[in-house]
Design an enzyme around this catalytic site. Structure first.
Site, PDB file in Angstrom:
ATOM      1  N   ASN A 120       2.700  17.349   3.458  1.00 32.63           N
ATOM      2  CA  ASN A 120       1.260  17.098   3.370  1.00 32.63           C
ATOM      3  C   ASN A 120       0.562  18.327   2.794  1.00 32.63           C
ATOM      4  O   ASN A 120       1.178  19.380   2.651  1.00 32.63           O
ATOM      5  CB  ASN A 120       0.687  16.817   4.763  1.00 32.63           C
ATOM      6  CG  ASN A 120       0.943  15.393   5.231  1.00 32.63           C
ATOM      7  OD1 ASN A 120       1.275  14.504   4.436  1.00 32.63           O
ATOM      8  ND2 ASN A 120       0.794  15.168   6.510  1.00 32.63           N
ATOM      9  N   TYR A 178      11.751   6.569   7.965  1.00 32.04           N
ATOM     10  CA  TYR A 178      11.569   6.338   6.528  1.00 32.04           C
ATOM     11  C   TYR A 178      12.602   5.348   5.973  1.00 32.04           C
ATOM     12  O   TYR A 178      12.290   4.476   5.169  1.00 32.04           O
ATOM     13  CB  TYR A 178      11.599   7.664   5.768  1.00 32.04           C
ATOM     14  CG  TYR A 178      10.355   8.491   6.047  1.00 32.04           C
ATOM     15  CD1 TYR A 178      10.092   8.966   7.335  1.00 32.04           C
ATOM     16  CD2 TYR A 178       9.427   8.777   5.061  1.00 32.04           C
ATOM     17  CE1 TYR A 178       8.954   9.693   7.622  1.00 32.04           C
ATOM     18  CE2 TYR A 178       8.281   9.508   5.334  1.00 32.04           C
ATOM     19  CZ  TYR A 178       8.051   9.965   6.622  1.00 32.04           C
ATOM     20  OH  TYR A 178       6.917  10.678   6.904  1.00 32.04           O
ATOM     21  N   HIS A 210      -0.030   6.281   3.569  1.00 34.78           N
ATOM     22  CA  HIS A 210       0.179   6.858   2.234  1.00 34.78           C
ATOM     23  C   HIS A 210       0.300   5.780   1.162  1.00 34.78           C
ATOM     24  O   HIS A 210       1.042   5.927   0.186  1.00 34.78           O
ATOM     25  CB  HIS A 210       1.432   7.736   2.204  1.00 34.78           C
ATOM     26  CG  HIS A 210       1.376   8.916   3.130  1.00 34.78           C
ATOM     27  ND1 HIS A 210       0.906  10.143   2.740  1.00 34.78           N
ATOM     28  CD2 HIS A 210       1.725   9.053   4.437  1.00 34.78           C
ATOM     29  CE1 HIS A 210       0.964  10.990   3.757  1.00 34.78           C
ATOM     30  NE2 HIS A 210       1.454  10.351   4.813  1.00 34.78           N
TER      31      HIS A 210
HETATM   32 FE1  HDE Z   1       5.199  10.012   7.242  1.00 34.70          FE
HETATM   33  N1  HDE Z   1       5.705   8.083   6.875  1.00 34.70           N
HETATM   34  N2  HDE Z   1       5.584   9.728   9.218  1.00 34.70           N
HETATM   35  N3  HDE Z   1       4.568  11.889   7.684  1.00 34.70           N
HETATM   36  N4  HDE Z   1       4.816  10.315   5.330  1.00 34.70           N
HETATM   37  C1  HDE Z   1       5.693   7.492   5.682  1.00 34.70           C
HETATM   38  O1  HDE Z   1       7.393   6.120   4.829  1.00 34.70           O
HETATM   39  C2  HDE Z   1       6.228   8.669   9.741  1.00 34.70           C
HETATM   40  C3  HDE Z   1       4.557  12.491   8.897  1.00 34.70           C
HETATM   41  C4  HDE Z   1       4.453  11.494   4.742  1.00 34.70           C
HETATM   42  O2  HDE Z   1       4.685   9.287  -1.210  1.00 34.70           O
HETATM   43  C5  HDE Z   1       6.295   6.117   5.693  1.00 34.70           C
HETATM   44  O3  HDE Z   1       7.971   5.383   2.769  1.00 34.70           O
HETATM   45  C6  HDE Z   1       6.446   8.871  11.147  1.00 34.70           C
HETATM   46  C7  HDE Z   1       4.365  13.904   8.788  1.00 34.70           C
HETATM   47  C8  HDE Z   1       4.270  11.320   3.329  1.00 34.70           C
HETATM   48  O4  HDE Z   1       6.006   7.678  -0.575  1.00 34.70           O
HETATM   49  C9  HDE Z   1       6.752   5.961   7.155  1.00 34.70           C
HETATM   50  C10 HDE Z   1       5.898  10.089  11.440  1.00 34.70           C
HETATM   51  C11 HDE Z   1       4.235  14.123   7.451  1.00 34.70           C
HETATM   52  C12 HDE Z   1       4.532   9.964   3.100  1.00 34.70           C
HETATM   53  C13 HDE Z   1       6.326   7.269   7.763  1.00 34.70           C
HETATM   54  C14 HDE Z   1       5.361  10.617  10.232  1.00 34.70           C
HETATM   55  C15 HDE Z   1       4.367  12.868   6.782  1.00 34.70           C
HETATM   56  C16 HDE Z   1       4.879   9.377   4.368  1.00 34.70           C
HETATM   57  C17 HDE Z   1       5.415   5.035   5.168  1.00 34.70           C
HETATM   58  C18 HDE Z   1       5.819  10.768  12.806  1.00 34.70           C
HETATM   59  C19 HDE Z   1       3.965  15.464   6.758  1.00 34.70           C
HETATM   60  C20 HDE Z   1       4.439   9.233   1.787  1.00 34.70           C
HETATM   61  C21 HDE Z   1       5.991   4.646   3.818  1.00 34.70           C
HETATM   62  C22 HDE Z   1       7.064  10.937  13.442  1.00 34.70           C
HETATM   63  C23 HDE Z   1       5.061  16.375   6.881  1.00 34.70           C
HETATM   64  C24 HDE Z   1       5.636   9.419   0.929  1.00 34.70           C
HETATM   65  C25 HDE Z   1       7.204   5.402   3.707  1.00 34.70           C
HETATM   66  C26 HDE Z   1       5.428   8.733  -0.403  1.00 34.70           C
HETATM   67  C27 HDE Z   1       5.234   8.044   4.526  1.00 34.70           C
HETATM   68  C28 HDE Z   1       6.591   7.560   9.040  1.00 34.70           C
HETATM   69  C29 HDE Z   1       4.660  11.834  10.186  1.00 34.70           C
HETATM   70  C30 HDE Z   1       4.267  12.775   5.367  1.00 34.70           C
HETATM   71  C31 HDE Z   1       6.220   4.749   7.902  1.00 34.70           C
HETATM   72  C32 HDE Z   1       7.133   7.889  12.092  1.00 34.70           C
HETATM   73  C33 HDE Z   1       4.354  14.925   9.921  1.00 34.70           C
HETATM   74  C34 HDE Z   1       3.854  12.372   2.304  1.00 34.70           C
HETATM   75  O5  HDE Z   1       8.144   5.842   7.246  1.00 34.70           O
END
Ligand code: HDE
Length: 697
Positions: A155, A369, A82
């Site tokens: 999402n 996060y 993202h």
């Molecule tokens: Fe994320 N995800 N994610 N994700 N995600 C990040 O956090 C992570 C997942 C989503 O505009 C990171 O600050 C893991 C699902 C959005 O700043 C990180 C898992 C969904 C955004 C991270 C998921 C998301 C992130 C990277 C599986 C939809 C951007 C930078 C367990 C519900 C937020 C940050 C923004 C961002 C980890 C799965 C949505 C690395 C470990 C499911 C919208 O922490």
């Protein structure tokens, strides 16, 4: 003999700076002098301190070093996923009280407003990548409530690729640039992604969504949002219910065609970012409704799948949404870095009345996060950055660390204490309490057998699409798998697709030029057929509206000014924007002798950027355009991208030159009623034209 040190007078400095001292002609207003970060006024911001005018620069030049150091560290590590995002401020207004299902304060009183900051993003590409790859879009909302920050980090697709957080690093590694070659950027169409995906049958549901038109949205203002993971709401009696969060765009859903998305990437890499920014800047505020899908534990137990499994959705025909409020984005950020880049969302940010579920993907996210912010934002104090700070009081005894900006006073930095009688204490009444845990089992490292059905829901999704949309899914799969170089990976992907729909898999195999189909992969559980859910189709729920859309007018000198005015008025009445494109950016002169300013020059403003087009001018004006590639592409692409084309008699020559054939979307404006064009354009696309302009797969 040593020279005597002299302090230069302002006139002398002026003579010595730059070659002509031009910058000194722009003089500072009183009190507006440049300073160092320590507040020291600068006498010279053009030259470094040297040992002689042609000599080496001195280490002593603290002004230069401070400036360069700051510059060197301008970039912080971008988000691992993202990274490319656009955001805006706004508010959430409750329209229907939720006091029967949650104690969350911001969901109690209709009319109540809560500030929000919302960031949209692509997932795979880096911060400098384009806006329109085929990808999932992030939809993250931070609510600054009076009880603390609450984040829905969602999402534009309601399900996820994997069921357990353990697989997330593998998934992301596979979709990102391949590690040896550093490409492809922002694309899932490559071997490593399909290698991984074809080994993970649970990903097939999200694959269907990502390959559908949801993966190539027209505008961030026209996407749905989903919390994806299941949460809990806690009512005043302490009863917990499951909840899924849904955002519905007021402008309706709309997507691009793949050929459009590819070309937009070249014509305007910032297409979505610009669209969001300009809409808010002109006061055309994007808006979404918030819907809750609430289920009791009993209702959830009756579902044919597990509510804790993030690869599944709950058809809204089975459990309708309860619409409870609206979000309006009405202010662009003041500074991209300070706000959009530094905002730190976290699914662990919840408020009393809301709680987690045991969804194993969510459980991993709760950890991830906070952890990622430590390296991305440089330490544990990112909550003090204004965009992340809560609007309610924040008091505790956490102290120090990198970049601490608040200055705590007093000798007490621990609790309990007696030395700070007025200091903060825990609050058993209003403080956050976790809902009592469900049963606790043995320590195991395994997937629940209730997560084993991987194919019923992708089948439900595919069967809920219109034939046009099904065709797009097939075409996307053919495109992606054609980019895969390893034949065995293509075969394995097909062996999974066969469990979703044999007909679809056959079409994909044909599109790849395969003579035979592989064996279907053995599913962990036999899929069931579910009743199609029309809510999953974009076309089935298209809103016939031009609101928020943009019409491109390609004009030449000698155009009838009356016709232009008519289109402009009809567009305004329909809530659409109009942009004038001319062969020269200086604009055109109408047949009545009036000058019309242009918003864009033809070569840099292709029809790809508009929802519908009008082409009009004079025979003389079109003559040079008949051999101009940009003009021909303007007309040909508008036709190929199924757009409404309004034209006058003179434009006919250009349309004929590129083979535009008459259909319900090609309208002669000189004979049509004034609003005929805008009414027709509200359909967005002429789907019946599609088989004429592309070979179906
Ligand atoms: Fe994320 N995800 N994610 N994700 N995600 C990040 O956090 C992570 C997942 C989503 O505009 C990171 O600050 C893991 C699902 C959005 O700043 C990180 C898992 C969904 C955004 C991270 C998921 C998301 C992130 C990277 C599986 C939809 C951007 C930078 C367990 C519900 C937020 C940050 C923004 C961002 C980890 C799965 C949505 C690395 C470990 C499911 C919208 O922490």
């Amino acid at each position: 003999m040593a020279k005597r040190a002299t302090i230069k007078k302002p006139r002398q400095i002026e003579q010595q700076t730059g070659s002509g001292g031009e910058t000194h002609q722009i003089r500072a207003r009183d009190g507006q002098h440049l300073t160092t970060n320590q507040g020291l006024a600068l006498s010279d911001n053009q030259n470094s301190l040297k040992s002689g005018a042609r000599g080496p620069t001195l280490l002593e030049d603290f002004v230069l070093r401070e400036k360069i150091t700051s510059f060197d560290h301008e970039r912080i590590p971008e988000r691992i996923v993202h990274a490319r995002g656009s955001a805006a401020h706004g508010y959430f207004e409750l329209t229907k009280s939720c006091k029967d299902i949650t104690t969350a304060d911001f969901l109690q009183r209709p009319g109540q407003r809560t500030r929000v900051f919302t960031r949209f993003s692509t997932v795979a590409g880096g911060a400098g990548s384009v806006d329109t790859p085929r990808d999932v879009r992030g939809f993250a909302v931070k609510f600054y409530t009076d009880e603390g920050n609450f984040d829905i980090v969602g999402n534009n697709i309601p399900v996820f690729f994997i069921q357990d957080a353990m697989k997330f690093p593998d998934l992301v590694h596979s979709v990102k640039m391949e590690p040896d070659r550093g490409f492809p950027q922002a694309a899932s169409a490559h071997d490593t992604f399909w290698d991984f995906i074809s080994l993970m049958p649970e990903s097939m549901h999200m694959i269907m969504w990502a390959m559908s038109d949801r993966g190539i949205p027209r505008s961030l203002r026209m996407i749905e949002g989903f919390g994806v993971n299941t949460f809990r709401l806690i009512d005043p009696q302490g009863v917990a219910r499951f909840v899924k969060f849904h955002w519905r765009p007021k402008l309706g859903l709309q997507s691009t065609l793949w050929d459009e998305a590819v070309k937009i990437a070249g014509a305007d890499p910032d297409y979505h970012r610009r669209d969001l920014w300009e809409a808010i800047a002109r006061g055309d505020y994007p808006e979404w409704e918030l819907g809750l899908q609430v289920l009791t534990e009993k209702e959830a137990a009756k579902l044919p799948f597990d509510i804790l499994d993030a690869t599944k959705l709950i058809p809204e025909e089975l459990h309708p949404l309860r619409m409870v409020g609206r979000m309006v984005l009405n202010r662009n950020p003041d500074n991209f870095f300070a706000e959009t880049e530094q905002v730190a969302y976290c699914p662990a940010n919840i408020v009393p009345g809301i709680d987690f579920s045991e969804d194993p993907l969510l459980q991993g996210r709760i950890f991830s996060y906070l952890d990622t912010q430590l390296s991305r934002l440089g330490g544990p104090n990112f909550h003090e950055i204004p965009i992340n700070a809560p609007v309610c009081p924040m008091r505790n005894f956490q102290r120090d660390g990198h970049m601490r900006t608040t200055v705590p006073t007093g000798r007490v930095n621990y609790e309990p204490n007696t030395l700070a009688a007025d200091g903060p204490r825990e609050c058993p009444v209003h403080g956050f309490q976790s809902a009592p845990a469900a049963d606790v089992g043995q320590k195991v490292r395994e997937r629940s057998p209730t997560f084993a059905d991987h194919f019923s829901q992708p089948r439900l999704f595919f069967n809920s699409q219109t034939p046009v949309e099904q065709g797009h899914i097939v075409a996307a799969l053919v495109f992606e798998l054609s980019k895969v170089e390893t034949p065995a990976i293509r075969d394995r992907a097909l062996s999974q697709l066969l469990n979703i729909d044999r007909g679809m898999a056959k079409r994909v195999a044909d599109g790849l030029g395969l003579d035979s189909l592989p064996e279907a992969a053995k599913p962990a559980r036999r899929p069931i057929d579910m009743k199609p859910s029309p809510a999953l189709s974009i076309i089935a729920k298209t809103k016939p509206t031009l609101a928020g859309r943009c019409i491109g007018l390609l004009l030449t000198d000698g155009v009838d000014g009356g016709l232009v005015k008519k289109v402009q008025q009809a567009a305004k009445a329909a809530g659409a924007q109009v942009k004038i494109i001319a062969p020269k950016v200086g604009g055109v002169t109408t047949s009545q002798g009036d000058h019309l300013a242009a918003d864009g020059q033809l070569a840099g403003t292709p029809s790809i950027l508009f929802d519908a087009v009008v082409i009009a001018g004079s025979v003389k004006g079109f003559a040079p355009l008949l051999k101009d590639t940009a003009a021909k592409d303007f007309a040909a692409n508008a036709f190929a991208h199924l757009k409404m084309i309004g034209h006058d008699a003179a434009a006919k020559a250009l349309l004929d030159a590129v083979g535009v054939q008459k259909d319900e979307g090609v309208i002669d404006l000189t004979s049509a009623k004034p609003d005929a064009f805008t009414k027709a354009a509200a359909k967005h696309k002429i789907w019946d034209r599609e088989p004429k302009v592309m070979t179906p797969v």
